[in-house]
Design a protein around this motif. Structure first.
Motif, PDB file in Angstrom:
ATOM      1  N   UNK A  12      -3.367 119.627  42.443  1.00  0.00           N
ATOM      2  CA  UNK A  12      -2.277 120.628  41.399  1.00  0.00           C
ATOM      3  C   UNK A  12      -0.976 120.701  42.222  1.00  0.00           C
ATOM      4  N   UNK A  13      -1.119 121.185  43.357  1.00  0.00           N
ATOM      5  CA  UNK A  13       0.129 121.515  44.084  1.00  0.00           C
ATOM      6  C   UNK A  13       0.958 120.210  44.288  1.00  0.00           C
ATOM      7  N   UNK A  14       0.416 119.125  44.476  1.00  0.00           N
ATOM      8  CA  UNK A  14       1.149 117.949  44.828  1.00  0.00           C
ATOM      9  C   UNK A  14       1.672 117.571  43.516  1.00  0.00           C
ATOM     10  N   UNK A  15       1.021 117.398  42.341  1.00  0.00           N
ATOM     11  CA  UNK A  15       1.578 117.102  40.977  1.00  0.00           C
ATOM     12  C   UNK A  15       2.599 118.092  40.477  1.00  0.00           C
ATOM     13  N   UNK A  16       2.296 119.431  40.845  1.00  0.00           N
ATOM     14  CA  UNK A  16       3.443 120.301  40.602  1.00  0.00           C
ATOM     15  C   UNK A  16       4.804 120.339  41.258  1.00  0.00           C
ATOM     16  N   UNK A  17       4.623 119.537  42.527  1.00  0.00           N
ATOM     17  CA  UNK A  17       5.668 119.546  43.546  1.00  0.00           C
ATOM     18  C   UNK A  17       6.504 118.367  42.893  1.00  0.00           C
ATOM     19  N   UNK A  18       5.716 117.056  42.452  1.00  0.00           N
ATOM     20  CA  UNK A  18       6.547 116.185  41.985  1.00  0.00           C
ATOM     21  C   UNK A  18       7.062 116.428  40.692  1.00  0.00           C
ATOM     22  N   UNK A  19       6.520 116.982  39.930  1.00  0.00           N
ATOM     23  CA  UNK A  19       7.199 117.361  38.671  1.00  0.00           C
ATOM     24  C   UNK A  19       8.539 118.323  38.741  1.00  0.00           C
ATOM     25  N   UNK A  20       8.368 119.219  39.714  1.00  0.00           N
ATOM     26  CA  UNK A  20       9.619 120.279  40.187  1.00  0.00           C
ATOM     27  C   UNK A  20      10.758 119.227  40.692  1.00  0.00           C
ATOM     28  N   UNK A  21      10.279 118.035  41.436  1.00  0.00           N
ATOM     29  CA  UNK A  21      11.454 117.403  42.099  1.00  0.00           C
ATOM     30  C   UNK A  21      12.043 116.441  40.969  1.00  0.00           C
ATOM     31  N   UNK A  22      11.563 116.522  39.695  1.00  0.00           N
ATOM     32  CA  UNK A  22      12.389 115.917  38.750  1.00  0.00           C
ATOM     33  C   UNK A  22      13.618 116.478  37.877  1.00  0.00           C
ATOM     34  N   UNK A  23      14.752 116.065  38.429  1.00  0.00           N
ATOM     35  CA  UNK A  23      15.837 117.050  37.871  1.00  0.00           C
ATOM     36  C   UNK A  23      15.899 116.920  36.131  1.00  0.00           C
ATOM     37  N   UNK A  24      15.579 115.623  35.882  1.00  0.00           N
ATOM     38  CA  UNK A  24      15.621 115.510  34.457  1.00  0.00           C
ATOM     39  C   UNK A  24      14.610 116.717  33.850  1.00  0.00           C
ATOM     40  N   UNK A  31       8.633 122.117  31.168  1.00  0.00           N
ATOM     41  CA  UNK A  31       7.922 122.878  31.965  1.00  0.00           C
ATOM     42  C   UNK A  31       6.487 122.473  31.924  1.00  0.00           C
ATOM     43  N   UNK A  32       5.428 122.839  32.923  1.00  0.00           N
ATOM     44  CA  UNK A  32       4.216 122.449  32.752  1.00  0.00           C
ATOM     45  C   UNK A  32       3.473 123.751  32.402  1.00  0.00           C
ATOM     46  N   UNK A  33       2.585 123.305  31.149  1.00  0.00           N
ATOM     47  CA  UNK A  33       1.871 124.468  30.588  1.00  0.00           C
ATOM     48  C   UNK A  33       0.384 124.351  30.851  1.00  0.00           C
ATOM     49  N   UNK A  34      -0.002 123.339  31.188  1.00  0.00           N
ATOM     50  CA  UNK A  34      -1.490 123.277  31.755  1.00  0.00           C
ATOM     51  C   UNK A  34      -1.738 121.992  32.484  1.00  0.00           C
ATOM     52  N   UNK A  35      -2.434 122.110  33.596  1.00  0.00           N
ATOM     53  CA  UNK A  35      -2.710 121.038  34.489  1.00  0.00           C
ATOM     54  C   UNK A  35      -4.210 120.836  35.015  1.00  0.00           C
ATOM     55  N   UNK A  36      -4.802 119.821  34.719  1.00  0.00           N
ATOM     56  CA  UNK A  36      -6.372 119.761  35.090  1.00  0.00           C
ATOM     57  C   UNK A  36      -6.328 118.258  35.339  1.00  0.00           C
ATOM     58  N   UNK A  37      -7.651 117.825  36.018  1.00  0.00           N
ATOM     59  CA  UNK A  37      -7.658 116.673  36.574  1.00  0.00           C
ATOM     60  C   UNK A  37      -7.563 115.805  35.317  1.00  0.00           C
ATOM     61  N   UNK A  38      -6.680 114.852  35.393  1.00  0.00           N
ATOM     62  CA  UNK A  38      -6.530 113.717  34.375  1.00  0.00           C
ATOM     63  C   UNK A  38      -5.924 114.487  33.023  1.00  0.00           C
ATOM     64  N   UNK A  39      -5.542 115.550  32.798  1.00  0.00           N
ATOM     65  CA  UNK A  39      -4.986 115.963  31.714  1.00  0.00           C
ATOM     66  C   UNK A  39      -3.627 117.029  31.955  1.00  0.00           C
ATOM     67  N   UNK A  40      -2.768 116.849  31.378  1.00  0.00           N
ATOM     68  CA  UNK A  40      -1.407 117.888  31.292  1.00  0.00           C
ATOM     69  C   UNK A  40      -0.992 118.032  30.200  1.00  0.00           C
ATOM     70  N   UNK A  41      -0.604 119.275  29.792  1.00  0.00           N
ATOM     71  CA  UNK A  41       0.129 119.819  28.696  1.00  0.00           C
ATOM     72  C   UNK A  41       1.595 120.086  29.133  1.00  0.00           C
ATOM     73  N   UNK A  42       2.675 119.470  28.821  1.00  0.00           N
ATOM     74  CA  UNK A  42       4.270 120.241  28.804  1.00  0.00           C
ATOM     75  C   UNK A  42       4.671 120.668  27.697  1.00  0.00           C
ATOM     76  N   UNK A  43       5.543 121.708  28.114  1.00  0.00           N
ATOM     77  CA  UNK A  43       6.124 122.409  26.709  1.00  0.00           C
ATOM     78  C   UNK A  43       7.620 122.418  27.093  1.00  0.00           C
ATOM     79  N   UNK A  44       8.364 122.193  25.991  1.00  0.00           N
ATOM     80  CA  UNK A  44       9.868 122.241  25.984  1.00  0.00           C
ATOM     81  C   UNK A  44      10.177 123.149  24.644  1.00  0.00           C
TER      82      UNK A  44
END
Lengths: 155, 155, 155, 155
Positions: A12-24, A31-44
């Motif tokens: 979770x920490x690693x995936x969140x950090x990689x996401x945060x490193x994406x300036x795009x 932003x990340x709304x939910x993160x579980x093993x193999x499942x992610x929801x993003x919100x815009x």
């Protein structure tokens, strides 16, 4: 019960950090709304800055959200020290991307040592209703990260 | 000699106006470099605002450029009074999108009354060399435009 | 001058043997018409056995030819001892597959250590004219062959 | 409760007749296992005639099953007098197509007046276990049938 067992307890920490490193993602307001093993929801949130000629969100922006949801979902299942890149994806646009907010929900379909296949769906939220606006199937590739800072410094 | 005969003698003005009505293109810094019947090149300068975790341009942004090149290429062959939407596309990412400038070159493969199929390639320009970074095959659909202002006001 | 340098001097014999080991190709009546490093043309005669409800060749059969052309084209560039599998592909059907004979022409777009991306086109030949009926973009993966006989005995 | 309301009360008979008119399905040994509005399962026994170099079923044959499942699923929702054709599809191959029997399960994701988007999955059955071997997303197009016999005579 999660469908997948992560290989990295810090997924979770690693995936969140990689996401945060994406300036795009920051620029697009995703932003990340939910993160579980193999499942992610993003919100815009909707922004007129990213619209096409009819005022709907541009298909490429919807794709950026879908692709990123797939990438982070795949990334949660990778071993420590991994980097991730997108090999390919395919998007079907099903309805105009009109709404106040958009959700990008990705699930790993098949994790693999080298390649991971994900599916994602984009939903538009408008007046409390959710409409499916796009689908993606994507193939992601896990790599050994090249250097200690390569996925942190964003350059 | 152009490969295709446009059905709208004003194809260039109409396609350019539709492109200009896309706020996403302005935000991403994408402009038309060349427009011929069934062929369009778009150009985008590198911006750190649209990068992923390794500092390369995000796959979704590359896709936005490819999709738009396909859309405008297809649009040049449509009859007067048309609007255009993307049905689906598929992108392969071949190399990191690293460079000072990016070109999105689209060609119509098969024009049709309802559906038009296009292919596009994204190239990164760095130190005077051009690298193929991504390909797209996309399906576009022509529609009768709904109202006089619908593709102009961009809302 | 070929665009690609094969890593296996016996590429032609190895690719031809792998093709010959595919019973599906024999059943479908598909044969190699041309083989160069990174480029393959396959040929198939029309057969009513493989038609859909309007008497045209079924899209899946056209896809089998396109996929195999991509696979063999990618395979010509692989090192000795490789096996090959298809990761994914995308096909656009552009015109009815009506004709006496069909050609599947594939080219490697991007060879890679792990993944190779190919493009292919299917043409129908009828009364001496050739019509583009379908396109494919495919991703192929090279693997070390598992045993001495695994790609020869076809079981 | 079915997710979709068919526009043709005879959807089952019409879809079954269209399927039966596809000689490719007979040759490949594919039959209808289940048909509901917007949902179709097809079944195929393993045959060595349709294998690739390692004895697995060829990706093109798996694609033929997936495509046909999508086509019939879309067709069940079309009005009387329709014909159907595949616009495009994308297939991911997830595991070797090894088994005694294969199931192709398709669902309509988004029905439309002109275009219908479907998703399908191919499963291999071996020793009582079912393995997901491939996925498809496909776009189908409904057309007015050209003549009273056009989808029946088909040979």
């Amino acid at each position: 019960m999660p469908r997948f067992e992560p290989k990295n307890p810090d997924y979770r920490a690693v995936a969140t950090a990689t996401f945060a490193a994406q300036r795009a993602m920051r620029t697009l307001g995703i932003s990340i709304a939910r993160i579980e093993p193999g499942e992610v929801d993003l919100s815009m949130a909707y922004s007129p800055d990213f619209t096409q000629q009819n005022g709907f969100v541009h298909a490429g922006i919807i794709t950026a959200g879908l692709d990123n949801a797939c990438g982070i979902a795949a990334f949660t299942l990778m071993p420590p020290g991994s980097d991730i890149l997108t090999v390919e994806f395919k998007t079907n646009l099903l309805a105009p991307a009109r709404g106040e907010r958009f959700m990008f929900r990705a699930t790993v379909v098949k994790p693999g040592r080298t390649l991971t296949v994900c599916e994602a769906r984009a939903f538009a939220e408008e007046d409390g209703a959710e409409t499916l606006v796009a689908t993606m199937t994507g193939t992601l590739m896990g790599l050994a990260r090249r250097g200690p800072a390569s996925s942190q410094d964003g350059k």
